[in-house]
Every structure is written in C-alpha cells, then in structure tokens.
Design a protein around this motif. Structure first.
Motif, short mmCIF file in Angstrom:
data_model
loop_
_atom_site.label_atom_id
_atom_site.label_comp_id
_atom_site.label_asym_id
_atom_site.label_seq_id
_atom_site.Cartn_x
_atom_site.Cartn_y
_atom_site.Cartn_z
N UNK A 78 51.48 20.46 50.77
CA UNK A 78 51.70 19.13 50.45
C UNK A 78 53.13 18.90 51.36
N UNK A 79 52.72 18.63 52.62
CA UNK A 79 53.81 18.55 53.56
C UNK A 79 54.53 17.17 53.53
N UNK A 80 55.94 16.92 53.71
CA UNK A 80 56.52 15.64 53.65
C UNK A 80 56.99 15.03 52.32
N UNK A 81 56.37 16.15 51.31
CA UNK A 81 56.81 15.69 49.86
C UNK A 81 57.62 16.69 49.24
N UNK A 82 58.74 16.39 48.63
CA UNK A 82 59.48 17.20 47.89
C UNK A 82 59.40 16.85 46.12
N UNK A 83 58.70 18.10 45.82
CA UNK A 83 58.60 18.00 44.44
C UNK A 83 59.72 18.50 43.71
N UNK A 84 60.27 18.20 42.57
CA UNK A 84 61.38 18.81 42.05
C UNK A 84 61.09 19.14 40.40
N UNK A 85 61.52 20.28 40.02
CA UNK A 85 61.40 20.63 38.62
C UNK A 85 62.86 20.54 37.89
N UNK A 86 62.99 19.72 37.11
CA UNK A 86 64.50 19.43 36.51
C UNK A 86 65.28 19.59 37.46
N UNK A 87 65.10 18.62 38.70
CA UNK A 87 66.05 18.46 39.62
C UNK A 87 66.33 19.61 40.63
N UNK A 88 65.56 20.52 40.46
CA UNK A 88 65.54 21.83 41.48
C UNK A 88 64.31 21.79 42.23
N UNK A 89 64.53 21.83 43.64
CA UNK A 89 63.39 21.77 44.62
C UNK A 89 62.28 22.89 44.37
N UNK A 90 61.10 22.44 43.94
CA UNK A 90 59.93 23.32 43.75
C UNK A 90 59.16 23.76 44.88
N UNK A 91 59.29 24.88 45.45
CA UNK A 91 58.53 25.31 46.61
C UNK A 91 57.22 25.85 46.19
N UNK A 92 56.26 25.46 46.85
CA UNK A 92 54.89 25.69 46.41
C UNK A 92 53.90 25.31 47.53
N UNK A 93 52.82 25.88 47.35
CA UNK A 93 51.48 25.57 48.09
C UNK A 93 50.41 25.03 46.94
N UNK A 94 49.49 24.53 47.70
CA UNK A 94 48.31 23.99 46.64
C UNK A 94 47.08 24.80 46.75
N UNK A 95 46.48 25.47 45.79
CA UNK A 95 44.96 26.28 46.04
C UNK A 95 43.99 25.00 45.78
#
Length: 209
Positions: free
Chosen positions: A5-22
């Motif tokens: 999910x390029x160009x989008x920063x997802x955060x979990x409780x304010x922390x950056x969530x680094x992930x891929x999508x299956x």
C-alpha cells in the motif's frame, strides 16, 4: 499474491505500522480476501492468508497459482527452501489444490491478480480518506476495517461469486499447519525478533532459546 500500500502510512496507536497486503482472488468472479501481513513476504504469511481465505470462501479451487515466491525464499539455505517447497505442496494437497507458479519475467501470467491489486488498493485508500483517519487501535481493528471494505466489493459480484462457488471443492474437516517453527534467543530487553517483527515475552525467559 502480495502487494504494498504505497504512499499511505497506517498507524496503530500512533505508531507506524509496516506491512504488506496479502491478496487472494478468484479469477472469474473476482471474489477477494485481503490480509494485513507483518514481517514481509514469507511462506508463513502465504499459508496463513491462503488458509483464512479458503475458509471464508467456503471451498477450495482446483488450482492455486502464485508468482515465483522468490521473496519468500530470500536469504534461505537450500535445505530451508526445499523444506518450505515440500510444506507448501503438502498444504495444497490438504485442500486438493494443484500448486502452480508463474514463470519469472512473464508478467502477463499473473494478470488475473496484478491489475486487481491496483483496484483493491485504490478502494482501500478512498475508504481511508472517507474515514478521515489512518490510525487504528490495534492490528485486529485495522484488519476488521479492511474486511468490511473488501466485503462490500465482493457483494457487488454476488451472482458471479455464487456461480463460481458451485465449482469449488469441499473443505477438509480440519485446517492444516500454517505456521513456521523458528528457534530464537530472548534479548535482554525481554523481546524476540522474528522476520523483522519484535515480540515481547516474559522477562524470566531472558537469555533462553
């Protein structure tokens, strides 16, 4: 297949969530299942996502096609690669699926999922904009939200999905192994790192394997 999910920063409780999508997709009806993956592309991420997709779908196709899976085998020894290859074949056999792969460098062989990657990512980004926030309380909260976005699209193809479901094979009585066993040392900070993801364990395990 896996996608970013390029160009989008997802955060979990304010922390950056680094992930891929299956992304699992039926080629005729377009029924999709999308799972947020931590730790990058791996055999475990593939089988965990695939198994969940099959049980949500309620059946298994006769063939399961992936790319070359080179990223999942990166930095592994030949013995480890052979072990994963054998495990993947056994996984597919459990669901009576023939495991096939695209040839490297022949991008059109993955056409039934590559273009839909872009569509599903656009739907997720648009839904995030409407939501007005990219922050989620935890990973489950994020996954539940993704499920709603994808399910809304699946419902639009309900007629095609039901037609394709008639050709699916029955699921087995039980699920099969979708995890990988690893041996790691517990750091002095009471954590272990697995596939670039840090996990906390009880402090009494510091120094143990």
């Amino acid at each position: 297949d896996f996608t970013e999910l390029k160009g989008v920063t997802i955060t979990i409780n304010g922390q950056v969530f680094v992930h891929l999508l299956y992304h699992f997709r039926l080629s005729y009806s377009g029924w999709s299942f999308v799972k947020a993956v931590q730790g990058g592309e791996s055999y475990t991420a593939l089988t965990e996502g695939l198994q969940e997709a099959l049980w949500r779908l309620g059946g298994s196709p006769q063939e399961h096609r992936t790319d070359s899976l080179s990223a999942a085998f990166k930095n592994l020894s030949k013995d480890d690669v052979d072990d994963i290859t054998k495990s993947y074949r056994e996984f597919c056999a459990h669901y009576k699926m023939v495991a096939t792969r695209n040839n490297r460098g022949v991008s059109h062989e993955n056409g039934s999922v590559e273009s839909p990657h872009g569509h599903v990512k656009r739907r997720i980004v648009q839904a995030l904009m409407l939501r007005g926030s990219y922050d989620f309380t935890d990973v489950k909260n994020y996954q539940d939200w993704i499920d709603v976005v994808v399910s809304n699209h699946n419902r639009r193809n309900a007629k095609e999905v039901e037609f394709e479901r008639q050709s699916l094979q029955k699921l087995p009585l039980y699920k099969t192994t979708d995890f990988t066993e690893v041996v790691v040392k517990v750091h002095c900070s009471s954590t272990v790192e697995i596939q670039r993801v840090t996990y906390t364990v009880p402090s009494r395990l510091i120094g143990e394997m």
